[in-house]
Design a protein around this motif. Structure first.
Motif, PDB file in Angstrom:
ATOM      1  N   TRP A  96       1.028  -1.136   0.113  1.00 28.03           N
ATOM      2  CA  TRP A  96       0.082  -0.015   0.060  1.00 28.03           C
ATOM      3  C   TRP A  96       0.697   1.208   0.107  1.00 28.03           C
ATOM      4  CZ3 TRP A  96      -4.641   0.723  -1.418  1.00 28.03           C
ATOM      5  CH2 TRP A  96      -5.432   1.743  -1.427  1.00 28.03           C
ATOM      6  N   TYR A  97       0.671   1.910  -1.126  1.00 34.68           N
ATOM      7  CA  TYR A  97       1.654   3.097  -1.430  1.00 34.68           C
ATOM      8  C   TYR A  97       1.045   4.620  -1.368  1.00 34.68           C
ATOM      9  CZ  TYR A  97       4.738  -0.607  -2.804  1.00 34.68           C
ATOM     10  OH  TYR A  97       5.303  -1.996  -2.766  1.00 34.68           O
ATOM     11  N   LEU A  98      -0.424   4.709  -0.776  1.00 33.71           N
ATOM     12  CA  LEU A  98      -0.909   5.799  -0.921  1.00 33.71           C
ATOM     13  C   LEU A  98      -1.246   6.470   0.431  1.00 33.71           C
ATOM     14  CD1 LEU A  98      -2.762   7.573  -2.937  1.00 33.71           C
ATOM     15  CD2 LEU A  98      -4.543   6.364  -2.234  1.00 33.71           C
ATOM     16  N   ALA A  99      -1.071   7.747   0.477  1.00 32.13           N
ATOM     17  CA  ALA A  99      -0.949   8.525   1.839  1.00 32.13           C
ATOM     18  C   ALA A  99      -2.592   8.721   2.249  1.00 32.13           C
ATOM     19  CB  ALA A  99      -0.197   9.878   1.659  1.00 32.13           C
ATOM     20  N   GLU A 100      -2.696   8.790   3.587  1.00 31.90           N
ATOM     21  CA  GLU A 100      -3.999   8.754   4.048  1.00 31.90           C
ATOM     22  C   GLU A 100      -4.864  10.053   3.502  1.00 31.90           C
ATOM     23  OE1 GLU A 100      -6.993   6.978   6.421  1.00 31.90           O
ATOM     24  OE2 GLU A 100      -4.795   6.188   6.178  1.00 31.90           O
ATOM     25  N   GLN A 101      -4.195  11.142   3.238  1.00 32.62           N
ATOM     26  CA  GLN A 101      -4.861  12.214   2.934  1.00 32.62           C
ATOM     27  C   GLN A 101      -5.609  12.102   1.718  1.00 32.62           C
ATOM     28  OE1 GLN A 101      -1.709  12.354   3.536  1.00 32.62           O
ATOM     29  NE2 GLN A 101      -0.642  13.557   2.132  1.00 32.62           N
ATOM     30  N   CYS A 102      -4.935  11.168   0.791  1.00 31.54           N
ATOM     31  CA  CYS A 102      -5.351  11.111  -0.376  1.00 31.54           C
ATOM     32  C   CYS A 102      -6.513   9.867  -0.853  1.00 31.54           C
ATOM     33  CB  CYS A 102      -4.421  10.791  -1.655  1.00 31.54           C
ATOM     34  SG  CYS A 102      -3.090  12.080  -1.493  1.00 31.54           S
ATOM     35  N   ILE A 103      -6.987   9.164   0.369  1.00 37.95           N
ATOM     36  CA  ILE A 103      -8.096   8.246   0.347  1.00 37.95           C
ATOM     37  C   ILE A 103      -9.230   8.790   0.496  1.00 37.95           C
ATOM     38  CG2 ILE A 103      -8.838   6.395   1.590  1.00 37.95           C
ATOM     39  CD1 ILE A 103      -6.121   5.515   2.253  1.00 37.95           C
ATOM     40  N   SER A 104     -10.022   8.356  -0.673  1.00 34.26           N
ATOM     41  CA  SER A 104     -11.546   9.052  -0.726  1.00 34.26           C
ATOM     42  C   SER A 104     -11.637  10.511  -0.891  1.00 34.26           C
ATOM     43  CB  SER A 104     -12.372   8.488   0.345  1.00 34.26           C
ATOM     44  OG  SER A 104     -12.273   7.116   0.340  1.00 34.26           O
ATOM     45  N   ASN A 105     -10.710  11.201  -1.367  1.00 34.26           N
ATOM     46  CA  ASN A 105     -10.766  12.587  -1.706  1.00 34.26           C
ATOM     47  C   ASN A 105     -10.567  13.046  -2.721  1.00 34.26           C
ATOM     48  OD1 ASN A 105     -11.004  14.290   0.653  1.00 34.26           O
ATOM     49  ND2 ASN A 105      -9.089  13.938   1.242  1.00 34.26           N
ATOM     50  N   THR A 106     -10.949  14.145  -3.119  1.00 35.86           N
ATOM     51  CA  THR A 106     -10.781  14.754  -4.561  1.00 35.86           C
ATOM     52  C   THR A 106      -9.672  16.088  -4.635  1.00 35.86           C
ATOM     53  OG1 THR A 106     -12.342  16.704  -3.714  1.00 35.86           O
ATOM     54  CG2 THR A 106     -13.174  14.961  -4.864  1.00 35.86           C
ATOM     55  N   VAL A 107      -9.261  16.156  -5.601  1.00 37.16           N
ATOM     56  CA  VAL A 107      -8.078  16.969  -5.901  1.00 37.16           C
ATOM     57  C   VAL A 107      -8.092  18.418  -4.974  1.00 37.16           C
ATOM     58  CG1 VAL A 107      -6.591  18.557  -7.588  1.00 37.16           C
ATOM     59  CG2 VAL A 107      -7.472  16.075  -8.110  1.00 37.16           C
ATOM     60  N   ASP A 108      -9.247  18.915  -5.091  1.00 33.94           N
ATOM     61  CA  ASP A 108      -9.385  20.385  -4.482  1.00 33.94           C
ATOM     62  C   ASP A 108      -9.282  20.167  -2.902  1.00 33.94           C
ATOM     63  OD1 ASP A 108     -11.907  19.028  -4.692  1.00 33.94           O
ATOM     64  OD2 ASP A 108     -12.667  20.724  -3.790  1.00 33.94           O
ATOM     65  N   LYS A 109      -9.421  18.959  -2.384  1.00 37.82           N
ATOM     66  CA  LYS A 109      -9.106  18.631  -0.875  1.00 37.82           C
ATOM     67  C   LYS A 109      -8.037  18.350  -0.606  1.00 37.82           C
ATOM     68  CE  LYS A 109     -14.137  17.721  -0.171  1.00 37.82           C
ATOM     69  NZ  LYS A 109     -15.199  16.757   0.328  1.00 37.82           N
ATOM     70  N   ILE A 110      -7.224  17.860  -1.629  1.00 39.71           N
ATOM     71  CA  ILE A 110      -5.755  17.443  -1.155  1.00 39.71           C
ATOM     72  C   ILE A 110      -4.764  18.526  -1.266  1.00 39.71           C
ATOM     73  CG2 ILE A 110      -3.960  16.027  -2.160  1.00 39.71           C
ATOM     74  CD1 ILE A 110      -6.280  14.035  -3.144  1.00 39.71           C
ATOM     75  N   LEU A 111      -5.071  19.469  -2.164  1.00 38.42           N
ATOM     76  CA  LEU A 111      -4.067  20.380  -2.801  1.00 38.42           C
ATOM     77  C   LEU A 111      -4.671  21.919  -2.268  1.00 38.42           C
ATOM     78  CD1 LEU A 111      -3.294  19.667  -6.484  1.00 38.42           C
ATOM     79  CD2 LEU A 111      -1.565  19.107  -4.369  1.00 38.42           C
TER      80      LEU A 111
END
Length: 421
Positions: A347-362
């Protein structure tokens, strides 16, 4: 008890099944009995008098006709837009496009795939993602993947993840899987279709492009599903990982598959429909089909995870370098897929990117400009915030394979002992 009978009739290339039932299996609920005469039944007929396979109902057929009408009427326009993205991909990879299709509900699995490949420094320029919503399109492009969005045919697709295998959302996404391969087939490309619930150890195109491979001259290759039940006979093809060589036989096959959408809507899966067509096209047109056996190591999946402990031991300990991929099939839902990948330390994906959209990540000042539908605005703006420097390991279930012992975790299957003895 079973027997094989050779019966005189007009020449046939099909094996027919007879059972001692009191009537049509679709209407009968009485089990097999010596008291009843032999009756012709479908391959899914069961000893209890029921059946695992039924023809589509009129409701499914009419519903699919509406979908198909939209699809065919827009096909020339969609193909023209698609070719702008697909041609550069194919030109760089021996006329081959690796295609994946995904909605926002499954987007973290796509992102994990991309981050895992980057961790291993594997080239993803051969991948073309069919996103079924704009949120997923932005996420895919943010990881540097060439991405296509067809609003005409995908605009009404569900954004949510399937809660379970064969539920309504699962069935709807099956149609997206049919459309994307059929389009690329019509454009004359070789296609490697793969689900998003997998990781690469090596680029699988190396296997299919190797002209010295003794299996090179087949038309279409499938990962072995592992489930060899009668309703998957005679191929047990896993429709989440397969390679197609472009030729008149395969193009006609996927054109025919496109017309079987009512079977897919009825069963909420395209696996049974595809296998039935494979058998017929192999017989009528000489379609050369190869199933990459579950007893070999190159293309493992859920069967291996749950049933081949010696293989999983070798894989986890780094003692087997044969696998090109690992496909987390045979798993009820997305949540368990993520947990199993975490236990395998894949598993290589950071927690803040799970089930999120770009505008909520950046942050707002880092958001990309909007681009036209059908165009690709790929970048790598999500690589740094989303892709972990090292894979995450976490225990969840003691009775499933894990990179490190999980003896203190509960079992997912009641009463099962630790996978690590």
């Amino acid at each position: 008890n079973q027997c094989i009978a050779i019966m005189g009739q007009y020449e046939s290339y099909h094996v027919q099944k007879f059972m001692r039932l009191n009537g049509d299996p679709s209407k009968s609920n009485k089990p097999v009995s010596k008291e009843y005469p032999f009756r012709l039944v479908n391959r899914g007929a069961k000893n209890n008098g029921g059946s695992a396979i039924y023809p589509p109902q009129q409701q499914s057929t009419k519903a699919y006709w509406k979908i198909l009408q939209t699809y065919i009427s827009s096909l020339d326009e969609v193909l023209a837009n698609l070719k702008k993205l697909a041609q550069p991909v194919a030109d760089s990879h021996k006329n081959t496009v690796i295609v994946m299709t995904v909605n926002h509900g499954q987007s973290e699995l796509l992102m994990n795939f991309a981050c895992a490949a980057r961790y291993r420094k594997l080239d993803l320029s051969s991948v073309l993602v069919f996103a079924t919503d704009l949120e997923t399109k932005a996420l895919s492009e943010g990881l540097g993947l060439v991405t296509f969005y067809d609003e005409i045919n995908f605009g009404d697709m569900p954004k949510e993840a399937a809660r379970a295998y064969l539920d309504r959302n699962f069935g709807a996404m099956m149609m997206a899987k049919v459309f994307c391969v059929q389009m690329l087939s019509m454009l004359g490309y070789d296609v490697l279709f793969q689900d998003v619930d997998l990781v690469w150890f090596k680029n699988p195109l190396e296997y299919f492009h190797d002209e010295n491979n003794p299996l090179y001259n087949f038309d279409i290759y499938f990962q072995d599903d592992g489930n060899h039940a009668v309703y998957y006979a005679p191929y047990s093809a896993n429709t989440g990982f397969y390679y197609v060589r472009s030729n008149p036989r395969t193009e006609h096959f996927f054109n025919s598959f496109l017309l079987a959408g009512d079977m897919i809507l009825e069963s909420k899966s395209h696996q049974n429909a595809l296998i039935a067509l494979l058998n017929e096209h192999a017989s009528v047109y000489g379609l050369k089909v190869k199933i990459l056996s579950r007893d070999t190591d190159e293309f493992p999946g859920g069967f291996h995870y749950h049933r081949r402990k010696p293989f999983m031991n070798q894989l986890i300990k780094g003692q087997n370098d044969s696998p090109y991929i690992f496909h987390m099939s045979w798993t009820k839902n997305k949540l368990n897929k993520i947990k199993y990948f975490q236990q395998m330390e894949e598993w290589y994906l950071a927690e803040q990117c799970i089930s999120n959209t770009v505008d909520k990540i950046l942050p707002a000042d880092k958001l990309p400009a909007k681009n036209a539908v059908g165009a690709s605005g790929k970048s790598e703006i999500l690589v740094e915030p989303c892709c972990l420097a090292e894979p995450k390991f976490e225990c969840h279930y003691r009775d499933k394979p894990s990179k490190h012992p999980c003896k203190d975790s509960p079992p997912i299957d009641n009463g099962r002992p630790s996978w690590w003895k």
